[in-house]
Design a protein around this motif. Structure first.
Motif, PDB file in Angstrom:
ATOM      1  N   VAL A 171      -7.510  -4.532  -6.000  1.00  0.00           N
ATOM      2  CA  VAL A 171      -7.786  -3.001  -5.539  1.00  0.00           C
ATOM      3  C   VAL A 171      -9.083  -2.639  -5.816  1.00  0.00           C
ATOM      4  CG1 VAL A 171      -6.760  -0.734  -5.820  1.00  0.00           C
ATOM      5  CG2 VAL A 171      -5.112  -2.824  -5.650  1.00  0.00           C
ATOM      6  N   TYR A 228      -7.905   3.866  -1.872  1.00  0.00           N
ATOM      7  CA  TYR A 228      -8.295   2.601  -2.160  1.00  0.00           C
ATOM      8  C   TYR A 228      -8.329   1.687  -0.942  1.00  0.00           C
ATOM      9  CZ  TYR A 228      -6.411   4.552  -6.520  1.00  0.00           C
ATOM     10  OH  TYR A 228      -6.147   5.328  -7.819  1.00  0.00           O
ATOM     11  N   SER A 254       0.801  -1.184  -0.040  1.00  0.00           N
ATOM     12  CA  SER A 254      -0.037  -0.016   0.186  1.00  0.00           C
ATOM     13  C   SER A 254       0.802   1.266  -0.062  1.00  0.00           C
ATOM     14  CB  SER A 254      -0.907  -0.115   1.334  1.00  0.00           C
ATOM     15  OG  SER A 254      -0.224   0.344   2.362  1.00  0.00           O
ATOM     16  N   GLN A 309     -13.857  -2.783  -8.924  1.00  0.00           N
ATOM     17  CA  GLN A 309     -12.520  -3.229  -8.818  1.00  0.00           C
ATOM     18  C   GLN A 309     -11.535  -2.477  -9.795  1.00  0.00           C
ATOM     19  OE1 GLN A 309     -11.998  -7.513  -8.608  1.00  0.00           O
ATOM     20  NE2 GLN A 309     -14.534  -7.585  -8.279  1.00  0.00           N
ATOM     21  N   LEU A 310     -10.623  -1.787  -9.388  1.00  0.00           N
ATOM     22  CA  LEU A 310      -9.579  -1.024 -10.052  1.00  0.00           C
ATOM     23  C   LEU A 310      -8.432  -1.896 -10.756  1.00  0.00           C
ATOM     24  CD1 LEU A 310      -9.693   2.239  -8.037  1.00  0.00           C
ATOM     25  CD2 LEU A 310     -11.186   1.657 -10.029  1.00  0.00           C
ATOM     26  N   ALA A 352     -12.339   0.563  -5.290  1.00  0.00           N
ATOM     27  CA  ALA A 352     -12.716   2.057  -4.669  1.00  0.00           C
ATOM     28  C   ALA A 352     -13.771   1.808  -3.516  1.00  0.00           C
ATOM     29  CB  ALA A 352     -13.049   2.776  -6.071  1.00  0.00           C
ATOM     30  N   ARG A 353     -14.228   3.001  -3.180  1.00  0.00           N
ATOM     31  CA  ARG A 353     -15.218   3.028  -2.081  1.00  0.00           C
ATOM     32  C   ARG A 353     -16.434   2.409  -2.516  1.00  0.00           C
ATOM     33  NH1 ARG A 353     -15.428   7.418   2.563  1.00  0.00           N
ATOM     34  NH2 ARG A 353     -16.533   6.213   4.278  1.00  0.00           N
ATOM     35  N   GLY A 385      -1.940   5.290  -9.057  1.00  0.00           N
ATOM     36  CA  GLY A 385      -2.910   4.748  -9.890  1.00  0.00           C
ATOM     37  C   GLY A 385      -2.248   4.136 -11.091  1.00  0.00           C
TER      38      GLY A 385
END
Length: 485
Positions: free
Chosen positions: A85, A152, A53, A92-93, A87-88, A61
């Motif tokens: 990974v 993230y 992290s 799924q990024l 986001a809120r 990013g």
């Protein structure tokens, strides 16, 4: 002869009662040990994710660049581990399974994602079906921070076989049943019959008791319908519960077998009763003496360990803040890692480089060249191994937060040598940082610095000094080696 036979039967019954008490204590010790091993493994995963992290590629990013780093983390867990990974909102990024993030569905356990964003600290999931592979999984969730805010959530779903292996390695015998349950009492690792029981809730008799206390021993009935004497231990780190049970029949059967054999042999021993009694008394006395010796040795080692833990707890929880509790959990993780290494060596001690390498393993995943270690082979006693692992853990944690390991360019050189002095052999270790942020001396010392100093002085018979040089911090640790090899 009849009084002798009755006396012998009485001894058998008394031994049975003692064995039953010993079995109860052994059950509790077994679940505690498995819980410590489980916490150590989960803490290792958490530390690895926390290192990931902090990478610039993830924070910025650059998921293509991050994919190579994540692959290095996954190598130690085999092909079935997955890093995500998100986001809120659950998008799924990044996924280690595919490079096409646009095709990935929303995460289906978004409640835990929201918890990580809200609390800004790691969380551990219950058992659920993964949205990508459709397998039963548990996850370790860690926040990715930037400018003090969560941007993230990085998630790792380890192969479920890791937890199965933990309990299989700790299984004392075939009459035992051992399980690991999530926070809702659902099995995700079990012996026996893992294929048919993983994903099932604990048996009603166990489920009714398992959330009443963090540790307890009571009678249950297994999913197979076998009466068990069961102990549980719940992890304060994950909220998961370890349960171990031994079949009640395996405790009673030896009693009746011993009574029958004793009664049968009693008649045969009519002519040689006196000789047999003398020989038996001698054997019992010798066995009791050996038993006491082993128990004293075990108590000595356990008391030393508890003394260290008690000292850490007293100092760390003086202010009772959440940050201090997390520090304490990290220190217990380092302590557990040292005990794991000593257990592998059957408590005969460990080599200094092995102790250091295990503590620094999370920081070597991405770039092993960042930490250079050099020195001769130095065997350590169990006590020295535990204390030095705690000291190196504190130094490495400081470096990861504020020093050379807090960026992508910093390096650490760790050298050690053995000195022959007039008052005996001494070990000297020098930790030198370079390439990190500009260093300035702190206004006041934290608990970690006091732990390093007091451990070196009181536990190692040496001293610890720290120099806050502008280009990097330098720690110098000395330890007496006399009577430790």
């Amino acid at each position: 002869m009849l009084p002798l036979i009755i006396f012998a039967v009485g001894i058998v019954v008394n031994n049975y009662e003692q064995d039953r008490r010993d079995a109860t204590l052994r059950l509790l010790e077994t679940v505690r040990n498995i819980r410590l091993v489980l916490d150590a493994e989960v803490q290792r995963m958490t530390s690895g994710l926390q290192v990931l992290s902090l990478t610039n590629s993830l924070r910025s990013g650059d998921f293509d660049g991050f994919r190579r780093i994540a692959a290095g983390f996954l190598e130690q867990y085999g092909k079935n581990g997955v890093v995500l990974v998100a986001a809120r909102d659950g998008r799924q990024l990044f996924s280690s399974v595919t490079s096409d993030a646009a095709e990935l569905p929303l995460r289906n356990n978004r409640d835990i994602v929201e918890k990580v964003f809200s609390t800004k600290r790691p969380h551990y999931s219950n058992l659920f079906v993964g949205v990508v592979k459709k397998n039963l999984i548990v996850t370790v969730e860690v926040p990715v921070m930037r400018d003090g805010e969560v941007i993230y959530v990085i998630s790792f779903s380890p192969p479920i076989e890791i937890f199965q292996t933990i309990i299989e390695q700790q299984l004392p015998g075939k009459d035992w049943t051992i399980s690991i349950f999530d926070g809702e009492g659902v099995n995700f690792a079990r012996v026996p019959n893992p294929q048919s029981t993983i994903g099932q809730r604990a048996s009603p008799s166990l489920y009714a008791e398992m959330f009443r206390k963090p540790e307890a021993t009571f009678a249950t009935v297994s999913l197979e319908g076998v009466p068990l004497m069961t102990s549980i231990a719940r992890s304060p780190l994950t909220g998961w519960t370890v349960a171990a049970g031994i079949a009640q029949g395996s405790l009673v059967a030896p009693l009746w077998r011993s009574v029958a054999i004793t009664s049968l042999i009693g008649g045969v021993l009519l002519l040689v009763g006196l000789a047999f009694a003398v020989r038996m008394a001698t054997a019992i006395a010798r066995g009791e003496m050996l038993h006491d010796l082993l128990i004293d040795e075990l108590n000595h080692r356990v008391k030393n360990t508890l003394a260290i833990m008690q000292s850490i707890a007293t100092q760390t929880f003086r202010s009772a803040s959440r940050a201090e509790r997390e520090k304490f959990e990290g220190r217990l993780g380092a302590l557990a890692e040292a005990h794991n290494l000593l257990s592998q060596e059957k408590w005969q001690g460990s080599d200094l480089q092995d102790v250091i390498a295990r503590v620094l393993k999370p920081y070597l995943l991405n770039n092993p060249q960042r930490v250079r270690m050099f020195g001769p082979k130095v065997p350590l006693s169990p006590r020295l191994a535990v204390v030095l692992s705690m000291i190196v853990h504190e130094i490495a944690t400081n470096a990861a937060k504020y020093g050379a390991l807090s960026n992508d360019n910093g390096t650490v050189a760790l050298d050690w040598e053995v000195l022959e002095e007039g008052d005996g052999r001494k070990l000297r270790m020098i930790w030198t940082e370079a390439g990190g942020p500009h260093v300035s001396a702190p206004v006041q010392r934290g608990f970690g610095s006091r732990l390093i100093e007091r451990s070196a002085r009181d536990q190692l018979g040496g001293e610890a000094t720290v120099d806050f040089l502008p280009h990097g911090v330098v720690y110098t640790i000395t330890s007496a080696l006399e009577n430790e090899s």
